[in-house]
Design a protein around this motif. Sequence first.
Motif, short mmCIF file in Angstrom:
data_model
loop_
_atom_site.label_atom_id
_atom_site.label_comp_id
_atom_site.label_asym_id
_atom_site.label_seq_id
_atom_site.Cartn_x
_atom_site.Cartn_y
_atom_site.Cartn_z
N THR A 82 0.82 -1.22 0.00
CA THR A 82 0.00 0.00 0.00
C THR A 82 0.84 1.26 0.00
O THR A 82 0.34 2.33 -0.33
CB THR A 82 -0.92 0.05 1.23
N GLY A 83 2.10 1.16 0.42
CA GLY A 83 2.94 2.35 0.53
C GLY A 83 2.59 3.20 1.75
O GLY A 83 3.10 4.30 1.89
N ALA A 84 1.74 2.67 2.63
CA ALA A 84 1.36 3.41 3.84
C ALA A 84 2.57 3.52 4.76
O ALA A 84 3.25 2.53 5.02
CB ALA A 84 0.22 2.71 4.56
N ASP A 85 2.85 4.73 5.22
CA ASP A 85 3.96 4.97 6.13
C ASP A 85 3.43 5.37 7.50
O ASP A 85 2.49 6.15 7.60
CB ASP A 85 4.87 6.08 5.60
N TYR A 86 4.05 4.81 8.53
CA TYR A 86 3.71 5.13 9.91
C TYR A 86 4.99 5.48 10.64
O TYR A 86 6.05 4.92 10.35
CB TYR A 86 3.08 3.93 10.63
#
Length: 130
Positions: A82-86
């Motif tokens: 997803t390329g989601a960064d946290y």
Amino acid sequence: MEENGEAAGPSAPGPSGDTTDQTHLPTDDGTGPYPGTSLNNTQPQSEGADSRPVTRSIALTWDPDPSGNTNGYRVYVRGESTGADYAFDSGPDTHLRMALPTGERYSFTVIAYNAAGESPPSSTLQCDLF
């Protein structure tokens, strides 16, 4: 430690010495744990309509910065598909528990920080939450 009158930045978090009560997840090719960071067993946090977990709780631990010149640690997490960064700040603690959505491969990196800046990142740890 000071060099030329300026505060030295922290060094990268070091390899784990005590691994009791921790489960290291192997790499995809089965070669074994990543040094310096480890994940405890994950537990379902909540379930969807099909009784599959929607999130899982992850406990990440690492050894403290060996320089002793650290104010805290940041954990950077990336969802690979997803390329989601946290980003999570653990403060001075060398452990962090987080809940992440399932159905994703995640990459984890830890950095130490102080007033002079950030350390180089730790080795990257990956795990699949399916």
